[in-house]
Design a protein around this motif. Sequence first.
Motif, PDB file in Angstrom:
ATOM      1  N   ILE A  56      65.351  95.933 -46.022  1.00 36.75           N
ATOM      2  CA  ILE A  56      64.845  94.893 -46.924  1.00 36.75           C
ATOM      3  C   ILE A  56      65.158  95.278 -48.368  1.00 36.75           C
ATOM      4  N   ASP A  57      65.889  94.429 -49.057  1.00 39.86           N
ATOM      5  CA  ASP A  57      66.288  94.708 -50.439  1.00 39.86           C
ATOM      6  C   ASP A  57      65.080  94.724 -51.375  1.00 39.86           C
ATOM      7  N   LEU A  58      65.178  95.498 -52.430  1.00 37.09           N
ATOM      8  CA  LEU A  58      64.054  95.653 -53.361  1.00 37.09           C
ATOM      9  C   LEU A  58      63.646  94.334 -54.025  1.00 37.09           C
ATOM     10  N   PRO A  59      64.599  93.455 -54.430  1.00 29.74           N
ATOM     11  CA  PRO A  59      64.155  92.190 -55.030  1.00 29.74           C
ATOM     12  C   PRO A  59      63.281  91.351 -54.081  1.00 29.74           C
ATOM     13  N   THR A  60      63.557  91.416 -52.791  1.00 28.96           N
ATOM     14  CA  THR A  60      62.720  90.672 -51.841  1.00 28.96           C
ATOM     15  C   THR A  60      61.335  91.320 -51.701  1.00 28.96           C
ATOM     16  N   ILE A  61      61.312  92.637 -51.744  1.00 30.28           N
ATOM     17  CA  ILE A  61      60.016  93.334 -51.728  1.00 30.28           C
ATOM     18  C   ILE A  61      59.201  92.905 -52.955  1.00 30.28           C
ATOM     19  N   GLN A  62      59.881  92.798 -54.098  1.00 33.42           N
ATOM     20  CA  GLN A  62      59.195  92.348 -55.321  1.00 33.42           C
ATOM     21  C   GLN A  62      58.626  90.936 -55.135  1.00 33.42           C
ATOM     22  N   LYS A  63      59.387  90.053 -54.491  1.00 31.32           N
ATOM     23  CA  LYS A  63      58.891  88.686 -54.283  1.00 31.32           C
ATOM     24  C   LYS A  63      57.648  88.663 -53.404  1.00 31.32           C
ATOM     25  N   LYS A  64      57.672  89.467 -52.354  1.00 31.91           N
ATOM     26  CA  LYS A  64      56.505  89.544 -51.469  1.00 31.91           C
ATOM     27  C   LYS A  64      55.297  90.074 -52.236  1.00 31.91           C
ATOM     28  N   LEU A  65      55.567  91.063 -53.093  1.00 29.09           N
ATOM     29  CA  LEU A  65      54.511  91.644 -53.908  1.00 29.09           C
ATOM     30  C   LEU A  65      53.927  90.566 -54.844  1.00 29.09           C
ATOM     31  N   ASN A  66      54.818  89.785 -55.470  1.00 24.40           N
ATOM     32  CA  ASN A  66      54.357  88.710 -56.360  1.00 24.40           C
ATOM     33  C   ASN A  66      53.420  87.761 -55.625  1.00 24.40           C
ATOM     34  N   LEU A  67      53.801  87.425 -54.398  1.00 28.58           N
ATOM     35  CA  LEU A  67      52.999  86.479 -53.615  1.00 28.58           C
ATOM     36  C   LEU A  67      51.623  87.057 -53.302  1.00 28.58           C
ATOM     37  N   HIS A  68      51.599  88.258 -52.751  1.00 25.73           N
ATOM     38  CA  HIS A  68      50.326  88.801 -52.274  1.00 25.73           C
ATOM     39  C   HIS A  68      49.403  89.200 -53.421  1.00 25.73           C
ATOM     40  N   TYR A  69      49.970  89.669 -54.503  1.00 26.98           N
ATOM     41  CA  TYR A  69      49.135  90.021 -55.657  1.00 26.98           C
ATOM     42  C   TYR A  69      48.499  88.761 -56.244  1.00 26.98           C
ATOM     43  N   SER A  70      49.292  87.713 -56.408  1.00 27.95           N
ATOM     44  CA  SER A  70      48.731  86.508 -57.032  1.00 27.95           C
ATOM     45  C   SER A  70      47.696  85.844 -56.120  1.00 27.95           C
ATOM     46  N   LEU A  71      47.944  85.836 -54.811  1.00 26.38           N
ATOM     47  CA  LEU A  71      46.943  85.289 -53.889  1.00 26.38           C
ATOM     48  C   LEU A  71      45.651  86.107 -53.948  1.00 26.38           C
ATOM     49  N   SER A  72      45.815  87.411 -54.085  1.00 26.56           N
ATOM     50  CA  SER A  72      44.628  88.276 -54.111  1.00 26.56           C
ATOM     51  C   SER A  72      43.851  88.117 -55.415  1.00 26.56           C
ATOM     52  N   LEU A  73      44.551  87.877 -56.513  1.00 22.85           N
ATOM     53  CA  LEU A  73      43.840  87.661 -57.787  1.00 22.85           C
ATOM     54  C   LEU A  73      42.914  86.444 -57.681  1.00 22.85           C
ATOM     55  N   ASP A  74      43.367  85.432 -56.952  1.00 25.31           N
ATOM     56  CA  ASP A  74      42.537  84.237 -56.789  1.00 25.31           C
ATOM     57  C   ASP A  74      41.190  84.551 -56.127  1.00 25.31           C
ATOM     58  N   LEU A  75      41.158  85.613 -55.334  1.00 23.32           N
ATOM     59  CA  LEU A  75      39.917  85.952 -54.630  1.00 23.32           C
ATOM     60  C   LEU A  75      38.799  86.371 -55.587  1.00 23.32           C
TER      61      LEU A  75
ATOM     62  N   TRP B  13      61.213  84.023 -57.591  1.00 26.64           N
ATOM     63  CA  TRP B  13      60.028  84.878 -57.770  1.00 26.64           C
ATOM     64  C   TRP B  13      59.139  84.986 -56.539  1.00 26.64           C
ATOM     65  N   LEU B  14      59.225  83.986 -55.675  1.00 29.68           N
ATOM     66  CA  LEU B  14      58.395  83.998 -54.465  1.00 29.68           C
ATOM     67  C   LEU B  14      59.328  83.943 -53.249  1.00 29.68           C
ATOM     68  N   PRO B  15      58.892  84.510 -52.120  1.00 29.54           N
ATOM     69  CA  PRO B  15      59.770  84.522 -50.947  1.00 29.54           C
ATOM     70  C   PRO B  15      60.133  83.097 -50.528  1.00 29.54           C
ATOM     71  N   SER B  16      61.427  82.854 -50.343  1.00 25.23           N
ATOM     72  CA  SER B  16      61.880  81.547 -49.870  1.00 25.23           C
ATOM     73  C   SER B  16      61.881  81.566 -48.344  1.00 25.23           C
ATOM     74  N   SER B  17      62.134  80.418 -47.743  1.00 25.44           N
ATOM     75  CA  SER B  17      62.149  80.438 -46.277  1.00 25.44           C
ATOM     76  C   SER B  17      63.354  81.241 -45.773  1.00 25.44           C
ATOM     77  N   ALA B  18      64.427  81.280 -46.572  1.00 26.56           N
ATOM     78  CA  ALA B  18      65.571  82.111 -46.171  1.00 26.56           C
ATOM     79  C   ALA B  18      65.201  83.600 -46.208  1.00 26.56           C
ATOM     80  N   ASP B  19      64.419  83.984 -47.218  1.00 22.56           N
ATOM     81  CA  ASP B  19      63.945  85.381 -47.269  1.00 22.56           C
ATOM     82  C   ASP B  19      63.094  85.691 -46.037  1.00 22.56           C
TER      83      ASP B  19
END
Length: 481
Positions: A286-305, A433-439
């Motif tokens: 898994i390439d680092l930019p995709t790891i970053q996108k996953k991180l962006n998603l989960h961090y922002s969802l968690s901030l909402d909590l 910035w966020l995982p696409s369906s292709a990712d």
Amino acid sequence: MNYMNVDYSTKIPNNVNLSEDRQVLKALEGWHPGYMDWWSDMGPEGFQQSLVYLRTAYSVDPRGWAKFDYVKMPEYRWGILLAPQEENRVVPFGESYGEPAWQEVPGEHRAMLRRLIVIQGDTEPASVEQQRHLGKTAPSLYDMRNLFQVNVEEGRHLWAMVYLLQKYFGRDGREEADELLRRRSGDADAPRMLGAFNEATPDWLSFFMFTYFTDRDGKMQLHSLAQSGFDPLSRTCRFMLTEEAHHMFVGETGISRVVQRTCEAMRDAGITDPTDIAKVRALGVIDLPTIQKKLNLHYSLSLDLFGSEVSTNAANAFNAGIKGRYRETQIDDDHRLQNSTYPVLKLVNGEIKRVDEPALTALNMRLRDDYTQDCVKGMLRWNKIISLAGYQFKLTLPNVAFHRAIGEFKDIHATPDGVLIDDATWTKRKGEWLPSSADGDFIASLMKPVTVSGEYAPWISPPKVGIDNKPGDFEYVKIET
Ligand SMILES: [Fe+2]
Ligand SMILES: [Fe+2]
């Protein structure tokens, strides 16, 4: 009875003397079959007859509280465990600061307390539901075992909250306990209560991100409830935190191992540009930019909590002595916050600015700041792996205005760097910035199960040490055939 050791002679293991608390015992025994039905419907798919090398709490003594053994998950002894009662404990904050902690629910705070317990309780089974398909694609038996350990313990956390509801909230509490088994993650009619707990956890990178970022929100919430003036809640949460540490370990080391493997594969292939996604993916990692996108998603969802930055509910819960701050007792102030302020990030005339707000209403913001600081620690380790491998690439936390559904920034769009953008730009660029369906499809293509002891899927490194110091080829799950 010695509260340190857990009584396993009863159907429901406990250190709260259930055998002499007939009414609560009866209520819990009545709830038990529904829980088992829920576990078989919504718990891990498959592997229910497999022997899993799991830890079970047998004591609440921090020096040694768990025993490891092979267990079939449905036979895991879900128990009710409270940390030892602290002598002369006082309410550590709020209007009742310094008064003896409550052993019963104060009538005037009953509704608020019940709601907080239900919200916490709802997250526990939700994550089990979200993760139920992952066993089938586990990258190793070691990882599979960790997944199931997290799952059975989230199940136990549900028991922990249900015990409080049934013991202290009478009929309402029993009804809430039933509702906790009725709601389902992602269900259109009866979803779980909080957004992040209705999202899918489609693959193992998501699972690691979830245990790193979302379980860490759980840690912060449990810490602030562990400060509660309502002593049984405090003691319950304190013991839950002991277990929770392992969940975040699974997340932190999981992501470390993914990053490690990617860096090794890039180096071996002579790749110098880690953002050359096609080249990196061709290596089956898994390439680092995709790891970053996953991180962006989960961090922002968690901030909402954490809820709205400015919140009267948070102020009320603090004033009432029900929910405190992270490490409340270690903070050097008056613990009442009547006259202090706290800087809150807000949207002012189209700009993100820090504005001083009354500290009482800014408690969610403060807890979220503590959370962010806690998140940074693991990131430093991941970035060290990358830089040691010789790559100029840094994983970063996105700005708090990025991809938010709750609070100050819910109606605007921002880049991960915190630059405000219009709707059209967001729609055009969010795939960066966020995982696409292709990712997602690419990651899914890597999710092939590995069930040979000591072997690992090619997209993740083996762990440095085994669970319970077991050797590298230890059979963590004996899959039945
Ligand atoms: Fe939990
Ligand atoms: Fe957890």
